[in-house]
Design an enzyme around this catalytic site. Structure first.
Site, mmCIF file in Angstrom:
data_model
loop_
_atom_site.group_PDB
_atom_site.id
_atom_site.type_symbol
_atom_site.label_atom_id
_atom_site.label_comp_id
_atom_site.label_asym_id
_atom_site.label_seq_id
_atom_site.Cartn_x
_atom_site.Cartn_y
_atom_site.Cartn_z
ATOM 1 N N SER A 130 6.524 -1.112 -5.025
ATOM 2 C CA SER A 130 6.782 0.284 -5.384
ATOM 3 C C SER A 130 6.830 0.491 -6.900
ATOM 4 O O SER A 130 7.666 1.240 -7.406
ATOM 5 C CB SER A 130 8.086 0.767 -4.738
ATOM 6 O OG SER A 130 8.020 2.135 -4.430
ATOM 7 N N LYS A 167 3.462 6.720 -2.210
ATOM 8 C CA LYS A 167 2.504 5.692 -2.635
ATOM 9 C C LYS A 167 1.599 5.233 -1.496
ATOM 10 O O LYS A 167 0.549 4.621 -1.751
ATOM 11 C CB LYS A 167 3.253 4.505 -3.235
ATOM 12 C CG LYS A 167 3.994 4.818 -4.525
ATOM 13 C CD LYS A 167 4.646 3.573 -5.099
ATOM 14 C CE LYS A 167 5.367 3.846 -6.411
ATOM 15 N NZ LYS A 167 6.652 4.549 -6.225
ATOM 16 N N SER A 174 9.073 7.294 -2.680
ATOM 17 C CA SER A 174 7.925 6.396 -2.847
ATOM 18 C C SER A 174 7.081 6.204 -1.591
ATOM 19 O O SER A 174 6.083 5.473 -1.633
ATOM 20 C CB SER A 174 8.397 5.030 -3.353
ATOM 21 O OG SER A 174 8.768 5.112 -4.707
#
Length: 368
Positions: free
Chosen positions: A199, A145, A142
């Site tokens: 997240s 992101k 993640s």
């Protein structure tokens, strides 16, 4: 005439004496035998309740219902208990990360970090304070992101536009869950907030899917941006980080952190401690995945966490420590809380250094 009575009397006395003697010899043995028989009878009568108690206990130990115990003979109940199968529990070893498979954890470092990849850089002077396998190319989970948020923020799209979670946003890569149900509607700004702070995978995917030109155009823009920033080790295939094909190196991620820290919106949303969103009658409470943002000992300007099994525990941050603005990158950390512990080790180490000693270790580049 008088002699015969004496003889009869003598014989009678003789017989009586013999009988008395035989009784004295026989009776003790008879009494002993009677006592022995009595003891056997007592033992026999005492043993019967003991067997009955054993039969009663057996069904309870085997967790047999009382009704079943009454229907079955005691002997069968005990046999059923003894024959009950033992279920074997199969051991499933944890899936190894790419870094573990490459042997990166075997590389030593002066702080005994649990992350196989680490990089600490002074943001202003670009001095490398700590380097460990910083050129290794690994899945970044993640941390993806962070680029997703940067692209959305710089696209200047309306943050108050309503976006809806669709079936296309449901994770089919890892099968992860989400509290944002299909049909949930949030503003683009709220989606971005949840993606960077908590997240949220469906929120991140929706941001990419609703980008002008669609999801593929968004992923292309992610890779174009990486190339423009000189992130030559980096490749993106989707906006969430669920795919292990999203890969980068610590060197590249340090560049991304530096650029993203210059974006006020990304900086603010990534360090937000918590956020609430209304979904019909429900109010969903989201928290930051990095607990250090609530720690008063830390002054964090930007952060992002990540995890999939192929990537291990990951963390990137911009933080001020001992008067120095630092960029920290930790990849493939072994253990749920080890990435946080590694950050704490670095903070204490920097605070204890006079001027910040440099410790550059050998690094390895892994393609794959």
């Amino acid at each position: 005439m008088h002699h015969r009575p004496r003889t009869a009397l003598a014989r009678l006395l003789q017989v009586s004496a013999i009988f008395a003697l035989s009784s004295a010899l026989v009776l003790p043995g008879a009494h002993a035998a009677e006592k022995k028989v009595a003891k056997k009878q007592q033992a026999s009568s005492a043993s019967k309740p003991a067997r009955a108690a054993k039969v009663v206990k057996a069904p309870r130990a085997a967790k047999v219902s009382k009704a079943a115990a009454r229907k079955q003979p005691a002997g069968r109940a005990v046999a059923a208990s003894a024959a009950a199968p033992v279920r074997a529990v199969a051991y499933a070893p944890a899936r190894q990360s790419f870094g573990q498979l490459a042997g990166l954890h075997a590389v030593p470092d002066p702080l005994d970090l649990k992350s196989s990849v680490a990089l600490v850089v002074d943001q202003e002077t670009h001095e490398v304070l700590l380097s460990k396998n910083d050129h290794a190319v690994l899945p970044i989970a993640s941390l993806t992101k962070l680029m997703t948020g940067l692209i959305i923020s710089q696209a200047r799209l309306p943050m108050d536009e309503m976006l809806t979670i669709t079936q296309d946003d449901v994770d089919t890569e890892k099968g992860s869950s989400s509290r944002l149900r299909v049909g949930a509607t949030l503003t683009r700004g709220e989606m971005l907030h949840l993606a960077l702070m908590s997240s949220e995978n469906r929120a991140a995917h929706a941001l990419g899917r609703t980008y002008p030109g669609g999801l593929q155009a968004f992923v292309t823009q992610m890779n174009v941006k990486a190339k423009l920033l000189g992130m030559t080790d980096t490749k993106y295939v989707e906006p969430t980080g669920l795919s292990s094909r999203n890969q980068s190196s610590a060197r590249d991620l340090a560049v991304l952190v530096n650029v993203a820290h210059g974006d006020p919106l990304v900086r603010e949303l990534s360090t937000s401690p918590s956020y609430e969103v209304a979904q019909g009658p429900r109010t969903l409470q989201y928290n930051n995945t990095n607990r250090l943002v609530k720690n008063p000992a830390w002054e964090i300007g930007l952060q992002k966490t990540g995890y999939i099994s192929e990537a291990g525990q990951c963390l990137v941050m911009q933080a001020e420590v001992a008067g120095r603005k630092l960029i920290m990158v930790f990849l493939d950390s072994a253990g749920k809380f080890s990435r946080i512990a590694d950050a704490e080790r670095v903070r204490h180490w920097v605070e204890n250094q006079a001027g910040g000693a440099t410790a550059i270790l050998a690094s390895h580049k892994i393609k794959g």
